[in-house]
Design an enzyme around this catalytic site. Structure first.
Site, short mmCIF file in Angstrom:
data_model
loop_
_atom_site.label_atom_id
_atom_site.label_comp_id
_atom_site.label_asym_id
_atom_site.label_seq_id
_atom_site.Cartn_x
_atom_site.Cartn_y
_atom_site.Cartn_z
N SER A 79 0.86 -1.26 0.05
CA SER A 79 0.04 0.15 0.13
C SER A 79 0.92 1.46 0.04
CB SER A 79 -1.00 0.14 1.13
OG SER A 79 -1.73 1.13 1.04
N TYR A 93 -4.86 7.70 -6.68
CA TYR A 93 -3.69 7.24 -5.94
C TYR A 93 -4.28 6.97 -4.36
CZ TYR A 93 0.85 5.24 -4.47
OH TYR A 93 1.81 4.50 -4.10
N LYS A 97 -5.30 3.35 -2.79
CA LYS A 97 -4.48 2.77 -1.82
C LYS A 97 -5.28 2.53 -0.49
CE LYS A 97 -0.68 1.69 -3.94
NZ LYS A 97 -0.24 0.24 -4.21
#
Length: 215
Positions: A79, A93, A97
């Protein structure tokens, strides 16, 4: 990672050639579309979820039946610290994540007692992805400076480069080790004491008056 059928093709061929999969590391990831939520391209935004979330889900799903059947195995999802931080213009993003971290925590809870474990890590490393954040004109200048400092520390041989499990994954792993909670015994008066009825009142009884008292 974008091919939804890749894992179902690769895993059987890999097992036939090298044996069962004991450890799966889902490391592939992309930034996705950079830019404000108001203007980022939707396809670029969702592409981050395709690679960063759906990919690990499909590859984990492909190895889990064998791991569960053997009662052992480990799945490690890579992650990011951005899963816990709001990075302007990096919504794709950050959100993907964060989704991966929480998916990992859910999977860890589902695997409790199976012998198969999973966790996510947030590494700090000098990668092409990090460098793209340093030089991208779509990132605010103060953030580019922050990422440049992170990149410099990651390249420093004497610096700290590590991987820290997310809070959600630490909680999930503690839950795997925690014994089931036992119900509390019913409340009883101490020996020699008697239970007295609630005091009478002209007003409607409230919750406190309805509970028995112990003298």
């Amino acid at each position: 990672m974008r091919d939804p059928d890749a894992a179902e093709r690769v895993i059987p061929a890999l097992v036939a050639r090298m044996g069962e999969v004991d450890v799966l590391v889902n490391n592939a990831g992309i930034l996705g579309g950079l830019g404000p939520v108001a203007t980022v391209e939707p396809d670029a935004f969702w592409d981050a979820f395709t690679v960063n979330v759906r990919g690990p889900f499909l590859w984990s799903r492909a190895v889990l039946p064998s791991m569960l059947g053997r009662g052992r195995g480990r799945i490690i999802n890579v992650s990011s610290g951005s899963a816990r931080q709001a990075v302007p213009n990096g919504g794709a993003y950050c959100a993907s994540k964060a989704a991966l971290s929480h998916l990992t925590a859910v999977l860890a809870a589902e695997l409790t007692g199976s012998g198969v474990t999973t966790f996510a890590i947030a590494p700090m490393a000098a990668t092409d992805m990090l460098h793209e954040l340093v030089v991208s004109p779509r990132m605010p200048a103060p953030l580019r400076a922050v990422f440049a400092g992170i990149e410099q520390r990651a390249r420093d041989p004497g610096g700290v480069v590590g991987a820290v499990p997310h809070r959600a994954e630490r909680s999930a792993r503690r839950a795997q080790r925690r014994p089931p909670r036992q119900p509390l015994p019913p409340r009883r008066a101490a020996p020699g004491l008697r239970e007295t009825p609630p005091a009478r009142s002209e007003s409607p009884p409230n919750r406190c008056e309805q509970r028995p008292t112990y003298l």
